[in-house]
Design a protein around this motif. Sequence first.
Motif, short mmCIF file in Angstrom:
data_model
loop_
_atom_site.label_atom_id
_atom_site.label_comp_id
_atom_site.label_asym_id
_atom_site.label_seq_id
_atom_site.Cartn_x
_atom_site.Cartn_y
_atom_site.Cartn_z
N SER A 85 -64.32 -37.95 73.31
CA SER A 85 -64.01 -38.07 71.81
C SER A 85 -64.25 -37.22 71.08
O SER A 85 -63.51 -36.30 70.11
CB SER A 85 -64.33 -39.46 71.31
OG SER A 85 -63.91 -39.60 69.96
N ILE A 86 -65.67 -36.72 71.09
CA ILE A 86 -66.29 -35.46 70.34
C ILE A 86 -65.65 -34.14 70.59
O ILE A 86 -65.34 -33.33 69.84
CB ILE A 86 -67.70 -35.53 70.39
CG1 ILE A 86 -68.38 -36.60 69.82
CG2 ILE A 86 -68.32 -34.04 69.95
CD1 ILE A 86 -69.89 -36.84 69.71
N ASP A 87 -65.21 -34.09 72.05
CA ASP A 87 -64.78 -32.80 72.61
C ASP A 87 -63.37 -32.34 72.56
O ASP A 87 -62.99 -31.55 72.28
CB ASP A 87 -65.13 -32.49 74.18
CG ASP A 87 -64.73 -31.59 74.67
OD1 ASP A 87 -65.25 -30.33 74.29
OD2 ASP A 87 -63.86 -31.35 75.53
N ASP A 88 -62.75 -33.71 72.08
CA ASP A 88 -61.20 -33.51 72.03
C ASP A 88 -60.72 -32.65 70.88
O ASP A 88 -61.26 -33.11 69.66
CB ASP A 88 -60.61 -34.80 72.41
CG ASP A 88 -59.06 -34.89 71.93
OD1 ASP A 88 -58.44 -34.98 71.08
OD2 ASP A 88 -58.50 -34.49 73.53
N PHE A 89 -59.76 -31.99 71.06
CA PHE A 89 -58.98 -31.32 70.05
C PHE A 89 -57.58 -31.29 69.96
O PHE A 89 -56.95 -31.72 68.76
CB PHE A 89 -59.21 -29.78 69.90
CG PHE A 89 -58.54 -28.80 69.23
CD1 PHE A 89 -59.14 -28.86 67.73
CD2 PHE A 89 -57.56 -28.23 69.44
CE1 PHE A 89 -58.45 -28.27 66.94
CE2 PHE A 89 -56.91 -27.25 68.36
CZ PHE A 89 -57.56 -27.37 67.03
N ALA A 90 -57.15 -31.35 71.24
CA ALA A 90 -55.38 -31.16 71.01
C ALA A 90 -54.79 -32.72 70.60
O ALA A 90 -53.95 -32.60 69.73
CB ALA A 90 -54.99 -30.98 72.52
#
Length: 229
Positions: free
Chosen positions: A198-203
């Motif tokens: 969740s923290i890493d997601d951008f797209a």
Amino acid sequence: MVKYLRKAYLWFLLVLLYAPILIIMIFSFTEAKMLGNWTGFSTKLYTSLFAGGVHRSLINAIWNTLAIALIAATVSTLLGSLAAIGIYNLRARSRQAIGFVNSIPILNPDIITGVSLFLLFVSFGISQGFTTVVLAHITFCTPYVVLSVMPRLQQMNQHSYEAALDLGATPFQALRKIIMPEIRPGMISGFILAFTLSIDDFAVTIFTISNEGLEPFLLIFMRMPGKGN
């Protein structure tokens, strides 16, 4: 010789994993905005974070990111654990079919998932914001929790749950006292994995967030000068 080769191989893997992080840390102490362009030691990039309104925006973005990650990880852990228990009790063919369906969100590129969820929210007339981002993160985190819990269910004694029922326990008591302790390590690893994803997601976030108001940390970072190139 085999012992030394194993240690050398382990250290080689550790260098490959952590060398990029070390390089980024070193080049953060320079004024250059492009990685790899060393212009001398400087803390300008760090001091600029606390200049003007950047500090307040950064703090708000961090709180938004942590709130979204905690809610999404908690809900996806509960849903994924219950889903894994249900899948495990299906017949072999049904279990394989549902397992294949569960792996589709994992195999899909993030941008496909983001566009699909964006079209889903638009078709139902749901206004984008904090709620849509949390729902989107729960959607793509839950399959990972299922994969984390399933091995623990396969290692569990299949007759323990039935024995608890025969001894007078209700299904909920057997679930809480027999199954939950067995799958707790898988739930913990699934929670940590979901929180990290969740923290890493951008797209997915960029397609399910509103244009104004909510801004997670990655969006603030990407909009900083020199980061969008």
